[in-house]
Enzyme design. Structure first.
Site, PDB file in Angstrom:
ATOM      1  CG  ASN A 201      -1.329   1.582   1.464  1.00  0.00           C
ATOM      2  OD1 ASN A 201      -2.008   1.945   0.895  1.00  0.00           O
ATOM      3  ND2 ASN A 201      -0.779   1.967   2.623  1.00  0.00           N
ATOM      4  CD  GLU A 202      -1.060   5.292   1.033  1.00  0.00           C
ATOM      5  OE1 GLU A 202      -2.222   5.551   1.147  1.00  0.00           O
ATOM      6  OE2 GLU A 202      -0.223   5.569   2.011  1.00  0.00           O
TER       7      GLU A 202
END
Lengths: 235, 262
Positions: A201-202
């Protein structure tokens, strides 16, 4: 729709991988995401009988015939999805997990996932700080037509972009990470709803992990090529 | 002859805090098994987490409501032993010749030591990995088996800064485990970091040859009219003789309930 058998002999104490001859289907019912058509599923059973013993083991799975493709659109930088050749406008929802104490039940999964389908979603994004979701989660995504974007266990905050910056090289044991990733792929890979594996994530996973994931998750060349028309060519 | 197939072990489990049990895993699964849910043993929720079991026995307030979570001791303050728990159960399994039995854990957080009828096995670290043990040779001849699992929390449970924040002090990121458990902007920290036997436990009984991790892939041609189903399986012959086998693939559309069109 289809039954085929093959004979084989396995030496004592041996583990072998066996690929059956491809089973041919003419215009099978395809699996479609929520809002694009039916979520047709077939019951696939693989069984093995041993001479002199009878049925030794069997395995079954609800399988959906579908082709999911996705590419990065060079103009927008966004990811475009296609299912069975048809472009899909993704209406996705964030998914962390069912319950903070991991009281994960089929009934709860069915309710949560049907709720998302009733809200006209067609994708669930399983966030990297949560779980690799369970087969029951995917089973109901298969049934209700929710594509699944499944992230591995890397988040920007905990892996190099948080405040304070920490774990810039991800988890301490990369081999353990890859072992868990490979085992998770084997657990979930046959589900029609599984649309995309995502490194984290990110945050891009550490280089060695990212390279290994990309390598392991590419589609085998066999499935890219045209199948020869005759079984002789195939064999 | 036991029926071929999988049987879940999801009832009759007991649990106890490791610091309250003097016995070893060998003693628990041979001479001194717990007799029932009498202190320090309690009824356990398996699959589930330590906190789920404590809540089931009303030993903690439900963290889902109000500020109850603040009343539950965080692992950073209690230390890892406080949330290191024994889980115990028994199961019957009567086999016949040439049958084999596996004990399967679909997920444990974070690592464990397993004892079955006095035999010890280590279940290695990692929240997202399956464990499958061939227990054929260590089952009790009379069919009654004693199973104890000592479950350890993640190695780096971390601590939650006073200001909270996303992922607490990020220590959990050093392990291969869910990271939300240190708290996030939408979530309070989970006090036991989800320690426990958090997914399905089962025993699977097979004959001499076992099927593992089949892989199904479909390929499409001529506008989705010509379709192939490719199936790859891993087969293991656990007998001491050559196994001549017949492998069958059957694909059916389930019309209604149990009526199938083959």
């Amino acid at each position: 729709e289809h039954v085929q058998t093959e004979k084989l002999s396995i030496p004592p104490g041996t583990v072998l991988q066996h690929t059956l001859l491809p089973a041919f289907f003419y215009k099978p019912n395809l699996w479609w995401p929520n809002g694009m058509g039916k979520q047709s599923l077939y019951n696939v059973v693989i069984a093995i009988d041993v001479n002199g013993f009878g049925e030794s083991d069997s395995w079954s799975h609800h399988f959906g015939f579908r082709k999911i493709e996705s590419v990065i659109d060079t103009t927008t930088g966004g990811r475009l999805f296609k299912v069975n050749g048809q472009p899909v406008f993704i209406r996705g929802g964030n998914w962390i997990l069912s319950d903070g104490l991991l009281r994960l039940s089929k009934k709860r999964y069915m309710t949560d996932i049907k709720f998302h389908a009733d809200m006209n979603f067609n994708m669930m994004r399983c966030w990297g700080g949560g779980l690799a979701e369970r087969p029951e989660f995917y089973h109901y995504c298969d049934i209700y037509g929710l594509l699944v974007w499944q992230e591995f266990w890397i988040t920007g905050d905990c892996d190099g972009r948080g405040i304070p910056v920490s774990n810039p090289n991800g988890p301490l044991d990369h081999d353990l990470f890859m072992f868990c990733a490979r085992d998770t792929v084997k657990l979930l890979r046959n589900h029609a709803s599984l649309a995309l594996w995502v490194g984290g994530n990110e945050q891009i996973p550490p280089e060695d992990i990212n390279a290994a994931l990309k390598n392991d998750l590419q589609l085998h060349p066999l499935f890219r090529t045209e199948i020869p028309n005759s079984e002789e060519d195939l064999v | 002859m036991a029926e071929i197939g999988k049987r879940k072990l999801d009832s009759g489990w007991l649990a106890a805090r490791s610091t309250e049990i003097e016995l070893t895993g060998v003693q628990l699964t041979t001479t001194h098994p717990p007799s029932g849910p009498s202190a320090p043993w309690m009824e356990a929720e398996v699959p589930g987490t330590v906190l789920g079991t404590l809540l089931k026995n009303k030993l903690v307030p439900d963290p889902f409501y109000g500020l109850n979570n603040e009343a539950i001791l965080d692992i950073a303050d209690s230390g890892r032993e406080y949330y290191t728990f024994w889980f115990f159960t028994t199961f019957d399994c009567q086999m016949s010749g040439n049958q084999h039995v596996n004990l399967n854990f679909r997920a444990i957080n974070y690592s464990a030591e397993l004892y079955l009828n006095g035999h010890k096995e280590i279940l290695p670290k990692g929240m997202f990995r399956r464990h499958s043990l061939d227990i054929t040779d260590i089952l009790h001849p009379d069919g009654k088996n004693l199973l104890a699992v000592l479950v350890h929390p993640p190695d780096h449970p971390g601590s939650i800064p006073p200001e909270g924040g996303q992922g607490g002090d990020h220590e959990i990121g050093k392990d291969v485990a869910a990271q939300y458990v240190e708290g996030w902007d939408w979530m309070t920290p989970i006090r036991d970091r989800n320690t426990g036997i958090w997914d399905e436990v089962s025993i699977s009984i097979t004959g001499p040859v076992k099927i593992t991790d089949p892989h199904l892939v479909s390929s499409f041609f001529d506008g989705y009219r010509r379709v192939y189903l490719h199936s790859t399986v891993e087969l293991e012959n656990r007998s001491s003789w050559n196994a001549d086998c017949t492998l069958t693939l059957q694909v059916t559309t389930e019309l209604e309930e149990s009526v199938c069109l083959v």
